[in-house]
Design a protein around this motif. Structure first.
Motif, mmCIF file in Angstrom:
data_model
loop_
_atom_site.group_PDB
_atom_site.id
_atom_site.type_symbol
_atom_site.label_atom_id
_atom_site.label_comp_id
_atom_site.label_asym_id
_atom_site.label_seq_id
_atom_site.Cartn_x
_atom_site.Cartn_y
_atom_site.Cartn_z
ATOM 1 N N PRO A 153 0.806 -1.228 0.000
ATOM 2 C CA PRO A 153 0.000 0.000 0.000
ATOM 3 C C PRO A 153 0.841 1.281 0.000
ATOM 4 O O PRO A 153 1.809 1.408 0.746
ATOM 5 N N GLY A 154 0.471 2.193 -0.875
ATOM 6 C CA GLY A 154 1.179 3.454 -1.035
ATOM 7 C C GLY A 154 2.270 3.428 -2.081
ATOM 8 O O GLY A 154 2.781 4.485 -2.469
ATOM 9 N N ASP A 155 2.630 2.256 -2.576
ATOM 10 C CA ASP A 155 3.697 2.154 -3.572
ATOM 11 C C ASP A 155 3.180 2.481 -4.973
ATOM 12 O O ASP A 155 2.011 2.250 -5.295
ATOM 13 N N PHE A 156 4.073 2.985 -5.800
ATOM 14 C CA PHE A 156 3.760 3.307 -7.197
ATOM 15 C C PHE A 156 5.064 3.342 -7.980
ATOM 16 O O PHE A 156 6.149 3.408 -7.394
ATOM 17 N N ASN A 157 4.953 3.319 -9.295
ATOM 18 C CA ASN A 157 6.118 3.372 -10.170
ATOM 19 C C ASN A 157 5.965 4.561 -11.102
ATOM 20 O O ASN A 157 4.981 4.652 -11.845
ATOM 21 N N CYS A 158 6.906 5.493 -11.023
ATOM 22 C CA CYS A 158 6.851 6.680 -11.872
ATOM 23 C C CYS A 158 6.936 6.294 -13.351
ATOM 24 O O CYS A 158 7.484 5.250 -13.710
ATOM 25 N N LEU A 159 6.403 7.153 -14.199
ATOM 26 C CA LEU A 159 6.501 6.934 -15.638
ATOM 27 C C LEU A 159 7.974 6.915 -16.046
ATOM 28 O O LEU A 159 8.746 7.788 -15.666
ATOM 29 N N HIS A 160 8.352 5.906 -16.847
ATOM 30 C CA HIS A 160 9.760 5.738 -17.168
ATOM 31 C C HIS A 160 9.905 4.911 -18.441
ATOM 32 O O HIS A 160 8.924 4.417 -19.009
ATOM 33 N N GLN A 161 11.162 4.735 -18.861
ATOM 34 C CA GLN A 161 11.523 3.882 -19.988
ATOM 35 C C GLN A 161 12.680 2.988 -19.552
ATOM 36 O O GLN A 161 13.617 3.457 -18.906
ATOM 37 N N ASP A 162 12.614 1.707 -19.883
ATOM 38 C CA ASP A 162 13.637 0.757 -19.467
ATOM 39 C C ASP A 162 14.718 0.651 -20.534
ATOM 40 O O ASP A 162 14.735 -0.268 -21.359
ATOM 41 N N LEU A 163 15.634 1.612 -20.519
ATOM 42 C CA LEU A 163 16.755 1.658 -21.456
ATOM 43 C C LEU A 163 18.034 1.499 -20.647
ATOM 44 O O LEU A 163 18.280 2.253 -19.708
#
Length: 256
Positions: A153-163
């Motif tokens: 709870p409370g976790d999230f993943n910022c918008l990103h690119q896996d390069l």
């Protein structure tokens, strides 16, 4: 531990072979790849429903506490990536994961090559994943990139690119290992697309346990009135409201 997620003793570390790959190829072949390619062209993503069984999902998620399977452990908040954590697998990958990585790549390579042609890029990807990995390794990108993510709870993943280096395959796959509404709430997979001189467009992708989403890592072509133009994509995960969410990510290029 079930043999589906055990480590192969016969395959090379980065290029699995044998029964694990054959089983994965049969599993992947049942999908309508013409329709999936059309969804990738139109929306930048496509869902492969029930790629994994609930039992396989639970077995993969259960690997998370066992450090012997992983090369590194990342806490997102320390790096400004969001809040949550993930672990990168080490070679050799679990059979199930390595087999799927090998079997999915040739289904996605034609889409990647078509996209690069439409965007005016010279790079073309070989049909076999082993050949692409050799190019990565020759360029000094030696570290495996498949990963297992855990959110509470409370976790999230910022918008990103896996390069992770100069060489990057333009598509990747994420598989949801937990069941929405039972194991967790919130935590939606989100894809955003920035078109030139336009506001960003968001795509929220609903997934059930065992579903996989294939999506663009960085750029994809879009047909305009004056030909194809390039759009930039990022992906992330919205805030988890309750429970625990596990996802496995299959990235086809290796890292420096």
């Amino acid at each position: 531990m079930n043999s589906a997620v055990s480590r192969s003793r016969e395959a090379s570390p980065s290029d699995p072979s044998g029964p694990a790959v054959e089983a994965a190829e049969q599993r992947v072949a049942r999908y309508d790849w013409t329709a999936l390619a059309a969804n990738l062209d139109n929306f930048g993503c496509a869902v492969l429903e029930t790629l994994l069984s609930p039992e396989e999902c639970r077995e993969l998620a259960a690997l998370y506490p066992h450090e012997e399977h992983f090369r590194s452990h990342i806490h997102m908040a320390r790096h400004g990536f969001g809040k949550g954590e993930y672990r990168y697998f080490r070679y050799p990958l679990p059979d199930l994961l390595g087999g799927l990585r090998t079997a999915l790549y040739p289904r996605l390579a034609p889409v990647a090559n078509q996209w690069n042609e439409r965007m005016g890029l010279d790079t073309r990807y070989p049909q076999r994943h082993a050949d692409f990995l050799k190019s990565c390794h020759d360029a000094g990108q030696l570290r495996p990139t498949p990963l297992l993510l855990q959110y509470v709870p409370g976790d999230f993943n910022c918008l990103h690119q896996d390069l992770y280096g100069d060489l990057a395959f333009p598509l990747q796959v994420a598989i949801l290992l937990s069941e929405p509404g039972r194991d967790f709430t919130g935590g939606e997979f989100v894809l955003t697309e920035q078109r030139p001189r336009m506001q960003s467009r968001a795509e929220v992708v609903p997934l059930r346990q065992g579903d996989a989403v294939a999506f663009a890592v960085h750029n994809r072509p879009v047909q305009g009135t004056k030909g194809n133009y390039r759009v930039n994509l990022r992906h992330g995960v919205s805030r988890v409201r309750s429970g625990k969410r596990h996802t496995v990510g299959i990235i086809f290029h290796d890292a420096r």
